[in-house]
Design a protein around this motif. Structure first.
Motif, PDB file in Angstrom:
ATOM      1  N   CYS A 174       0.820  -1.221   0.000  1.00  0.00           N
ATOM      2  CA  CYS A 174       0.000   0.000   0.000  1.00  0.00           C
ATOM      3  C   CYS A 174       0.849   1.264   0.000  1.00  0.00           C
ATOM      4  N   ASP A 175       2.024   1.212   0.629  1.00  0.00           N
ATOM      5  CA  ASP A 175       2.911   2.370   0.679  1.00  0.00           C
ATOM      6  C   ASP A 175       3.792   2.503  -0.563  1.00  0.00           C
ATOM      7  N   THR A 176       3.982   1.404  -1.294  1.00  0.00           N
ATOM      8  CA  THR A 176       4.934   1.381  -2.398  1.00  0.00           C
ATOM      9  C   THR A 176       4.287   1.526  -3.768  1.00  0.00           C
ATOM     10  N   PHE A 177       3.157   0.870  -3.962  1.00  0.00           N
ATOM     11  CA  PHE A 177       2.526   0.844  -5.275  1.00  0.00           C
ATOM     12  C   PHE A 177       1.395   1.858  -5.374  1.00  0.00           C
ATOM     13  N   LYS A 178       1.096   2.237  -6.583  1.00  0.00           N
ATOM     14  CA  LYS A 178      -0.097   3.049  -6.819  1.00  0.00           C
ATOM     15  C   LYS A 178      -1.293   2.120  -6.606  1.00  0.00           C
ATOM     16  N   ILE A 179      -2.241   2.556  -5.796  1.00  0.00           N
ATOM     17  CA  ILE A 179      -3.422   1.749  -5.517  1.00  0.00           C
ATOM     18  C   ILE A 179      -4.580   2.305  -6.334  1.00  0.00           C
ATOM     19  N   ARG A 180      -5.158   1.441  -7.153  1.00  0.00           N
ATOM     20  CA  ARG A 180      -6.264   1.834  -8.011  1.00  0.00           C
ATOM     21  C   ARG A 180      -7.589   1.482  -7.341  1.00  0.00           C
ATOM     22  N   PRO A 181      -8.674   2.172  -7.729  1.00  0.00           N
ATOM     23  CA  PRO A 181      -9.999   1.838  -7.184  1.00  0.00           C
ATOM     24  C   PRO A 181     -10.313   0.363  -7.394  1.00  0.00           C
ATOM     25  N   CYS A 182     -11.262  -0.129  -6.639  1.00  0.00           N
ATOM     26  CA  CYS A 182     -11.590  -1.555  -6.564  1.00  0.00           C
ATOM     27  C   CYS A 182     -11.299  -2.307  -7.857  1.00  0.00           C
ATOM     28  N   PHE A 183     -12.136  -2.222  -8.826  1.00  0.00           N
ATOM     29  CA  PHE A 183     -11.897  -2.811 -10.131  1.00  0.00           C
ATOM     30  C   PHE A 183     -12.385  -1.796 -11.158  1.00  0.00           C
ATOM     31  N   HIS A 194       1.400  -0.874 -15.002  1.00  0.00           N
ATOM     32  CA  HIS A 194       2.717  -1.103 -14.412  1.00  0.00           C
ATOM     33  C   HIS A 194       2.852  -0.316 -13.109  1.00  0.00           C
ATOM     34  N   GLY A 195       3.237  -1.006 -12.048  1.00  0.00           N
ATOM     35  CA  GLY A 195       3.446  -0.346 -10.765  1.00  0.00           C
ATOM     36  C   GLY A 195       2.184  -0.049  -9.987  1.00  0.00           C
ATOM     37  N   ALA A 196       1.058  -0.659 -10.393  1.00  0.00           N
ATOM     38  CA  ALA A 196      -0.212  -0.401  -9.707  1.00  0.00           C
ATOM     39  C   ALA A 196      -0.890  -1.718  -9.358  1.00  0.00           C
ATOM     40  N   VAL A 197      -1.708  -1.661  -8.323  1.00  0.00           N
ATOM     41  CA  VAL A 197      -2.505  -2.814  -7.920  1.00  0.00           C
ATOM     42  C   VAL A 197      -3.874  -2.287  -7.497  1.00  0.00           C
ATOM     43  N   SER A 198      -4.910  -3.074  -7.699  1.00  0.00           N
ATOM     44  CA  SER A 198      -6.251  -2.597  -7.338  1.00  0.00           C
ATOM     45  C   SER A 198      -6.599  -2.976  -5.906  1.00  0.00           C
ATOM     46  N   GLU A 199      -7.439  -2.143  -5.294  1.00  0.00           N
ATOM     47  CA  GLU A 199      -7.944  -2.426  -3.947  1.00  0.00           C
ATOM     48  C   GLU A 199      -8.577  -3.802  -3.907  1.00  0.00           C
ATOM     49  N   GLY A 200      -9.398  -4.093  -4.904  1.00  0.00           N
ATOM     50  CA  GLY A 200     -10.117  -5.363  -4.935  1.00  0.00           C
ATOM     51  C   GLY A 200      -9.190  -6.564  -4.935  1.00  0.00           C
ATOM     52  N   ILE A 246      -5.680  -8.845   8.504  1.00  0.00           N
ATOM     53  CA  ILE A 246      -5.348  -8.034   7.333  1.00  0.00           C
ATOM     54  C   ILE A 246      -6.608  -7.506   6.677  1.00  0.00           C
ATOM     55  N   PHE A 247      -7.619  -8.338   6.563  1.00  0.00           N
ATOM     56  CA  PHE A 247      -8.883  -7.922   5.960  1.00  0.00           C
ATOM     57  C   PHE A 247      -9.490  -6.763   6.752  1.00  0.00           C
ATOM     58  N   GLU A 256     -13.674  -1.852   0.860  1.00  0.00           N
ATOM     59  CA  GLU A 256     -14.843  -2.699   1.106  1.00  0.00           C
ATOM     60  C   GLU A 256     -14.735  -4.001   0.336  1.00  0.00           C
ATOM     61  N   PRO A 257     -15.463  -5.020   0.796  1.00  0.00           N
ATOM     62  CA  PRO A 257     -15.542  -6.245   0.004  1.00  0.00           C
ATOM     63  C   PRO A 257     -16.142  -5.914  -1.362  1.00  0.00           C
ATOM     64  N   ASN A 258     -15.866  -6.760  -2.328  1.00  0.00           N
ATOM     65  CA  ASN A 258     -16.386  -6.551  -3.677  1.00  0.00           C
ATOM     66  C   ASN A 258     -17.138  -7.787  -4.140  1.00  0.00           C
ATOM     67  N   GLU A 259     -17.567  -7.778  -5.363  1.00  0.00           N
ATOM     68  CA  GLU A 259     -18.405  -8.879  -5.862  1.00  0.00           C
ATOM     69  C   GLU A 259     -17.682 -10.215  -5.934  1.00  0.00           C
ATOM     70  N   HIS A 260     -16.354 -10.220  -5.779  1.00  0.00           N
ATOM     71  CA  HIS A 260     -15.590 -11.465  -5.838  1.00  0.00           C
ATOM     72  C   HIS A 260     -15.068 -11.916  -4.477  1.00  0.00           C
ATOM     73  N   THR A 261     -15.224 -11.095  -3.452  1.00  0.00           N
ATOM     74  CA  THR A 261     -14.598 -11.375  -2.154  1.00  0.00           C
ATOM     75  C   THR A 261     -15.098 -12.675  -1.533  1.00  0.00           C
ATOM     76  N   ASP A 262     -16.398 -12.922  -1.589  1.00  0.00           N
ATOM     77  CA  ASP A 262     -16.902 -14.160  -0.976  1.00  0.00           C
ATOM     78  C   ASP A 262     -16.391 -15.396  -1.708  1.00  0.00           C
ATOM     79  N   GLN A 263     -16.234 -15.291  -3.026  1.00  0.00           N
ATOM     80  CA  GLN A 263     -15.696 -16.412  -3.804  1.00  0.00           C
ATOM     81  C   GLN A 263     -14.259 -16.713  -3.379  1.00  0.00           C
ATOM     82  N   TRP A 264     -13.427 -15.664  -3.239  1.00  0.00           N
ATOM     83  CA  TRP A 264     -12.039 -15.858  -2.821  1.00  0.00           C
ATOM     84  C   TRP A 264     -11.961 -16.386  -1.392  1.00  0.00           C
ATOM     85  N   ALA A 265     -12.859 -15.932  -0.539  1.00  0.00           N
ATOM     86  CA  ALA A 265     -12.894 -16.438   0.837  1.00  0.00           C
ATOM     87  C   ALA A 265     -13.216 -17.932   0.837  1.00  0.00           C
TER      88      ALA A 265
END
Length: 107
Positions: free
Chosen positions: A34-43, A51-57, A71-72, A82-91
């Motif tokens: 979170c401190d190093t990469f650019k964080i993009r909105p959920c999806f 390059h150099g970015a990761v999404s919240e989701g 961590i969650f 917030e959780p997203n439409e895929h969070t329960d599937q990954w859980a």
């Protein structure tokens, strides 16, 4: 030298997990990301790799996949994500009862 793997597609994450070549990441690692990469909105619409970015989701789903309520909660309470439409599937794929119960609590 060290190679940083940034392929966070679901197939790649599952392949790595099943191979045993990846360990669970700590809260410190998530903070570093979170401190190093650019964080993009959920999806973002038309989500393409940046390059150099990761999404919240992606980070939220990875945290629940590895089964870390700590961590969650940090991502939700400290980062405001917030959780997203895929969070329960990954859980479910991760198999953590604690995560599934926590998801149920927070709605």
């Amino acid at each position: 030298g060290w190679k940083m793997e940034t392929d966070w597609t679901s197939d790649r994450v599952l392949d790595l997990w099943e191979s045993g070549k990846v360990t669970s990441h700590t809260l410190g690692w998530f903070r570093w990301v979170c401190d190093t990469f650019k964080i993009r909105p959920c999806f973002p619409p038309g989500d393409k790799s940046v390059h150099g970015a990761v999404s919240e989701g992606t980070l939220v789903n990875y945290a629940v996949f590895q089964g870390s309520v700590e961590i969650f909660r940090w991502l939700m309470e400290e980062r405001g994500w917030e959780p997203n439409e895929h969070t329960d599937q990954w859980a479910g794929l991760g198999g953590s009862v604690e995560i599934l119960e926590y998801l149920r609590e927070v709605g």
